[in-house]
Enzyme design. Structure first.
Site, PDB file in Angstrom:
ATOM      1  N   GLY A   1     -50.306  15.586   4.308  1.00 30.82           N
ATOM      2  CA  GLY A   1     -50.420  16.771   5.147  1.00 30.82           C
ATOM      3  C   GLY A   1     -49.229  17.697   5.004  1.00 30.82           C
TER       4      GLY A   1
ATOM      5  N   SER B   1     -50.042  12.622  -1.193  1.00 35.63           N
ATOM      6  CA  SER B   1     -49.470  13.945  -0.957  1.00 35.63           C
ATOM      7  C   SER B   1     -48.101  13.784  -0.285  1.00 35.63           C
ATOM      8  CB  SER B   1     -50.441  14.793  -0.128  1.00 35.63           C
ATOM      9  OG  SER B   1     -50.027  16.139  -0.071  1.00 35.63           O
TER      10      SER B   1
END
Length: 535
Positions: free
Chosen positions: A140, A222
């Site tokens: 995120g 991520s």
């Protein structure tokens, strides 16, 4: 809350199977059972949802390092996913709305009291039958995300592949990363410190769930992969004895391209009418997040990145590798074939602003697409005199290579050259039930439903079901025996990487030369500013 007397009354009855109970360092915890998303010969996993690993970081504890939770005596019901930490969705509309709908679907309840973790275990895990443990950090961009997101349900990994999975919340955005001069550098990344406390909690308590504390693999996607990189570069625990024995980094580069030379914390502080951090601690989280989500500076969204050199974060992880302090554990790095298509799609959605930009020469403003810089960045003539689709495809390729494929290639090679066992993969397929826009390909995050087995079973294709099972087995086999790798030669032995789900082998892997996945990296990375992104 279930009383201890009531709990004991369940012993010896069929109902006892619905309340798996353990005692952790803070007190007794009552879980539940849950079937896996996909069919299985095993009917259920034991699940504990929302176990506090820290005190609520509210009031005077806001922007403080996390503290261990208060103890409790009555059994704690851990049967509901916890609230997400506050999330920050920024950028221009409608791209911002698209990302929020994709990432936060269904919308999660958010609260500053959010430092909880979840444990998913096979039904037969016990002190006499210990399982390998997988500790997951969500992505995120350090601004959004939660362990409560549907993609991270761990029952399939636990039930079908005989491991224990731990998923965690940690503070993000301005509540987790704050460059306040009044704080020591080591305290400016409370989100990273949250992760470390959760990992220590797992090491100290996982054997109560039937896990093996000496067989913990850390992994993340991520910003979660970036967080794993920071744990490798700044390993907790005694020197040479980190509380994990392997690591998997999925799409590890967070989107910190060309971070602006400003302090967005100061922008929020001043707009709140405060001169000190103490004043800000007296403001509501809602007011702070309203400014973080909707505030701008020089017409760009506010952004909150980690402070380097804090003991838990480094912009460049090469020095620890050179010095030998980088954790000496097997590592698997990977990226997706079309990482950047999602960011190119956001750019395409903002057509009113982009109509003018496409008529301009090669200077492209990156900030509106990835919220990363105030300055115009000279990249390539990506869109000049091209159709909208050609512009999209060029941006998709560039945003795949520069922030993701090329940095991972450079870092994986550098890690292998410094006596660490390294494997590399690429994820390539596109599945109809996971395609949110035209020309999506294997976009950023598309592998998650396959890794966790959380795809829509009702609409999944035969190849998708088979590939998911294969990827789950690859990830968990690596966690069980990382020294022998995930099933293909390491970069120390060969220059090939494993390509998951390509047309040649849609249900498994095809070995391809790394250079074939890294096309254009050398030309893109001639610029020193881009080269610095690799580390």
């Amino acid at each position: 809350m279930l009383t201890l007397l009531g709990l004991l009354g369940l012993v010896g009855t069929a109902a006892a199977t619905t309340t798996p109970t353990v005692t952790v360092s803070s007190g007794p915890v009552v879980g539940t059972i849950s079937p896996p998303n996909v069919p299985s010969g095993n009917p259920y996993a034991n699940v504990w949802l929302g176990i506090p690993y820290a005190k609520p970081p509210v009031g005077e504890l806001r922007w403080r390092p996390p503290e261990e939770p208060e103890s409790w005596k009555e059994p704690l019901l851990a049967q509901k996913l916890p609230n997400a930490c506050h999330q920050q969705f920024t950028g221009a509309k409608p791209g911002r709305d698209f990302l929020e709908a994709l990432i936060n679907n269904p919308p999660l309840e958010e609260n500053e009291d959010c430092l909880y973790l979840n444990v998913y275990a096979p039904a037969d895990a016990s002190s006499d039958n210990k399982k390998a443990v997988m500790f997951y950090i969500h992505g995120g961009n350090l601004q959004t995300g939660s362990a409560s997101a549907a993609n991270y349900n761990g029952t399939s990994l636990a039930v079908n592949h005989d491991v224990i999975l731990v998923t965690i919340n940690y503070r993000t955005n301005i509540l987790g990363f704050i460059e306040a001069s009044s704080l020591d550098k080591k305290d400016r990344n409370p989100g990273f410190v949250d992760q470390r406390l959760a990992l220590n909690w797992t090491y100290d308590n996982i054997e109560q769930f039937g896990g093996d504390r000496n067989r913990i693999t850390i992994f993340g996607e991520s910003a979660g992969g970036y967080s794993v990189k920071q744990l490798l570069a700044n390993p907790p625990g005694p020197p040479g004895q980190p509380p994990f024995r392997a690591a998997i980094l999925q799409s590890q580069q967070a989107m910190f391209l060309g971070k602006a030379l400003r302090n967005d914390y100061v922008v929020v502080r001043e707009r709140l009418g405060c001169r000190t951090l103490e004043c800000m601690r007296g403001k509501s989280a809602a007011d702070i997040m309203e400014l973080a989500n909707n505030g701008t500076y020089l017409n760009t969204s506010l952004f909150f990145a980690p402070t380097s050199g804090s003991g838990n974060s480094l912009n460049d992880v090469r020095p620890p590798l050179r010095k030998g302090t980088f954790a000496d554990v097997p590592v698997m790095y990977g990226t997706n074939k079309n990482e950047g298509s999602i960011f190119a799609h956001v750019r395409r959605l903002n057509t009113a602003k982009e109509a003018e930009k496409r008529a301009l020469p090669p200077q492209q403003v990156l900030v509106d697409d990835v919220q990363s810089s105030d300055a115009e960045t000279n990249v390539l003539p990506l869109c000049s005199n091209l159709s909208e689709r050609s512009c999209f495809l060029n941006w998709s390729k560039w945003m795949t290579g520069v922030p993701f494929t090329c940095p991972t290639s450079k870092l994986a090679e550098f890690t292998a050259n410094h006596s660490r066992k390294v494997w590399r993969y690429r994820y390539s397929p596109e599945f109809p039930n996971l395609t949110p826009y035209d020309d999506a390909g294997a976009y950023h995050g598309a592998e998650l439903p396959q890794v966790f087995g959380t795809y829509n079973a009702a609409t999944a294709t035969e190849n998708q079901i088979a590939l998911s099972a294969f990827m789950q087995k690859t990830w968990t086999d690596f966690a069980k025996d990382p020294e022998n790798g995930p099933g293909w030669p390491s970069l120390n032995e060969d220059s090939k990487l494993a390509d998951f789900g390509n047309d040649e082998n849609p249900q498994g892997i095809t070995l391809i030369e790394a250079k074939d996945a890294d096309e254009d990296c050398d030309s893109w990375f001639l610029e020193s500013e881009l080269y610095d992104l690799a580390w």
